[in-house]
Design an enzyme around this catalytic site. Structure first.
Site, PDB file in Angstrom:
ATOM      1  N   GLY B  71      20.689  27.096  49.966  1.00  0.00           N
ATOM      2  CA  GLY B  71      21.219  25.799  49.558  1.00  0.00           C
ATOM      3  C   GLY B  71      20.719  24.712  50.495  1.00  0.00           C
ATOM      4  O   GLY B  71      20.416  23.593  50.080  1.00  0.00           O
ATOM      5  N   ASN B 151      33.305  21.836  50.780  1.00  0.00           N
ATOM      6  CA  ASN B 151      33.720  23.203  51.091  1.00  0.00           C
ATOM      7  C   ASN B 151      34.844  23.281  52.121  1.00  0.00           C
ATOM      8  O   ASN B 151      35.488  24.303  52.255  1.00  0.00           O
ATOM      9  CB  ASN B 151      32.511  24.014  51.577  1.00  0.00           C
ATOM     10  CG  ASN B 151      31.804  23.324  52.736  1.00  0.00           C
ATOM     11  OD1 ASN B 151      31.723  22.094  52.788  1.00  0.00           O
ATOM     12  ND2 ASN B 151      31.323  24.097  53.677  1.00  0.00           N
ATOM     13  N   CYS B 325      36.594  23.381  68.717  1.00  0.00           N
ATOM     14  CA  CYS B 325      36.344  24.512  69.606  1.00  0.00           C
ATOM     15  C   CYS B 325      35.615  25.646  68.901  1.00  0.00           C
ATOM     16  O   CYS B 325      35.006  26.489  69.540  1.00  0.00           O
ATOM     17  CB  CYS B 325      37.652  25.050  70.165  1.00  0.00           C
ATOM     18  SG  CYS B 325      38.521  23.806  71.098  1.00  0.00           S
TER      19      CYS B 325
END
Lengths: 170, 390
Positions: B71, B151, B325
């Site tokens: 993609g 997403n 993080c």
């Protein structure tokens, strides 16, 4: 990604909590940056009789807090002050490069608590949050050719392909 | 220990039928499709069959599909291909502020080459405002690239409306549909787009394969110069097994999509309701209705996402986070920043993406372990005490 030592301290962190009427409190980092540690110490005969902490942060930050508490409990203040981020990281069997600043934070938080104790003892005005977290930690690797900032793990500049070389730890 | 996979936005298992379809093309029919003897030309024919299957999944014509390695490559080809081909028109590119890195960093690449990039803001639910797009278009605008769905927060953008604005103004419109193809119906004609990227990763095809749809008159400069593979638009000997995998997965994806959507939406609603019931001070991110059916995303106060992921991992649960993080660059997800989540709350990001293989039992299991993990991390957190007091 993490060593067994790190995962062990993360899943069962030692000495968690708050000491009521602590002799010294040190707080470094802030939630906006992703890590924050508050260390509490009880001092007897210039030794750390008890140490507890609360930590907001990632796996490394929690494991580091736990390890720092374990490494300094029962030690003299002078000894505890010499604790380095390298020593903490080593006794955890290493930390990923981008997590070394967590190790730094642990040593800083403990030192802040010791400083807080000493300041109180000598009658100095004490600020609630120690401002020793000024030392900024670089998490980007800047390309010397085109000045593009790259993730610290990148070995080559994502813009121009220049080698980024070994970065010194923050 | 249970194994519960709820990170289908990152990868999907390759379907058995897909693997079966791929196998003959490693050893038995291994030839190079550019050769003229029977084996070569037969394989060339196989590639064209797959092209037709992928095209049919998104309502396109076979000759409008270019196979790519991912993609990300499809997104790169769409933007670099169009911008390089239309250098004479101007120097302006429009993208949204919640694009995938493969779109964002491609736009940044042009910015460093003295192109101008407009980053369209999104609202708190992650939607791009069509009026803002219309206002951002200038005479020198070459193209706009706005994703079909995000997403990380699951929001589905009003792509057909956005594409219509670009069409009217002579601006090429690309959409990154990696998050939607295979999860909701996608039709290039209804969406009215000039280019669309898709990936095998979210389709039950293998990794290492993607495709770019392009409308007939769109000029594209190739990224990979070489032979005349993909009609000269992408050099390099074709990855036949992966192409067959994408073809088969596309065929399967078009069957039973409605059932799959119902199934995952039901589970998602169960998960969301359960989390609100059991966990205090947690906000849903993204749009409540205009969202991917199997997508649930949250930010929990006073904890950090990477630690949360590792606690769930210890219970056999795979989920994702946009916490700083957890990223190698130690930066908060730009998507969470763009929708206005405060940086400290953004640390507590967690994303569950479900598919048809997930079950009610798994949702119950995740609810138990998730609420326990949040509680444990909050008991460690110095800021939870303050939040409780406040």
């Amino acid at each position: 990604m993490y060593s067994e030592q790190v995962m062990n301290h993360f899943s069962s962190p030692r000495n968690v909590g708050i000491i009521e009427n602590a002799d010294g409190i040190g707080e470094v980092g802030n939630p906006v940056c992703g890590d924050m540690m508050t260390f509490y110490i009880k001092v007897e005969d210039e030794k750390i009789a008890d140490v507890k902490y609360k930590t907001f942060g990632c796996v490394a930050a929690i494991a580091v807090s736990s390890k720092v508490s374990e490494m300094t409990k029962g030690k003299s203040l002078e000894e505890a002050k010499t604790l380095t981020k390298q020593a903490v990281a080593e006794s955890l069997d290493g930390l990923p490069k981008e997590k070394m600043h967590c190790s730094n934070l642990g040593a800083q938080a403990l030192n802040a608590a010791i400083k807080n104790y000493e300041d109180r003892k000598s009658g100095k005005p004490v600020s609630t949050i120690e401002a020793i977290n000024k030392e900024t930690t670089t998490v980007d690797a800047e390309c010397c050719e085109c000045q593009t900032s790259n993730p610290i793990e990148a070995k080559f500049c994502m813009n121009c392909g220049e080698g980024l070389g070994e970065k010194k730890d923050g | 220990m249970k194994n519960v996979y709820m990170d289908h936005a990152s990868a999907t298992p390759v379907h058995r039928e897909v693997i079966e379809a791929m196998l003959p093309y490693f050893h038995e029919f291994f030839g190079n499709p550019s050769t003229v003897y029977d084996m070569g030309s037969k394989i060339k024919g196989v590639i064209e069959e797959q092209r037709a299957k992928v095209a049919s999944l998104i309502g396109a014509k076979p000759n409008q599909i270019i196979f790519t390695s991912s993609g990300a490559e499809a997104n790169n080809l769409a933007i670099k291909g169009v911008v390089f081909a239309k250098q004479k028109k101007g120097n302006h590119i429009i993208i949204s502020s919640i694009e995938h890195h493969s779109v964002l960093n491609t736009a940044r690449f042009f910015e460093r080459m003295d192109y101008e990039v407009s980053l369209l803001p999104v609202d708190k639910q992650g939607l791009v405002d069509p009026d803002r797009l219309a206002n951002a278009i200038r005479p020198e605008t070459i193209m706009a690239s706005i994703m079909h769905a995000n997403n990380e927060i699951g929001t589905i953008e009003p792509v057909s409306e956005l594409a219509a604005i670009c069409r009217e103004r002579g601006v090429i419109f690309h959409t990154d549909a990696v998050a939607t193809v295979g999860n909701i119906p996608v039709n290039v004609n209804e969406l009215n787009v000039d280019l669309l990227s898709l990936s095998g990763v979210s389709l039950g095809a293998p990794k290492g394969i993607g495709a770019l749809y392009f409308r007939d008159k769109v000029r594209l400069m190739p990224l990979i110069h070489g032979g005349i593979q993909e009609s000269g638009r992408r050099g390099g000997t074709e990855n036949i097994p992966a192409i067959v995998g994408l073809g088969k997965a596309s065929e399967l994806a078009s069957q039973g999509l409605a059932d799959q959507m119902n199934h995952v939406e039901g589970l998602r609603n169960l998960l969301v309701a359960g989390i609100h019931e059991r966990v205090d001070q947690i906000v849903e991110t993204g749009h409540p209705d205009r969202r991917l059916p199997g997508h649930a995303s949250f930010c929990a106060a006073a904890i950090e996402g990477e630690a949360l992921i590792f606690m769930l991992n210890a219970e056999g649960i795979c989920a994702n986070t946009g916490s700083a993080c957890a990223s190698k660059a130690l930066k908060t997800s730009p998507v969470l920043v763009a929708i206005g989540i405060p940086p400290d709350l953004a640390q507590g990001s967690i994303v569950f993406t479900l598919d048809s293989s997930n079950t009610v039992d798994e949702v119950e299991y995740v609810l138990d372990k998730f609420s326990f993990a949040v509680e444990k991390l909050r008991s460690l957190s110095p800021i939870w005490r303050e939040q409780k007091a406040a």
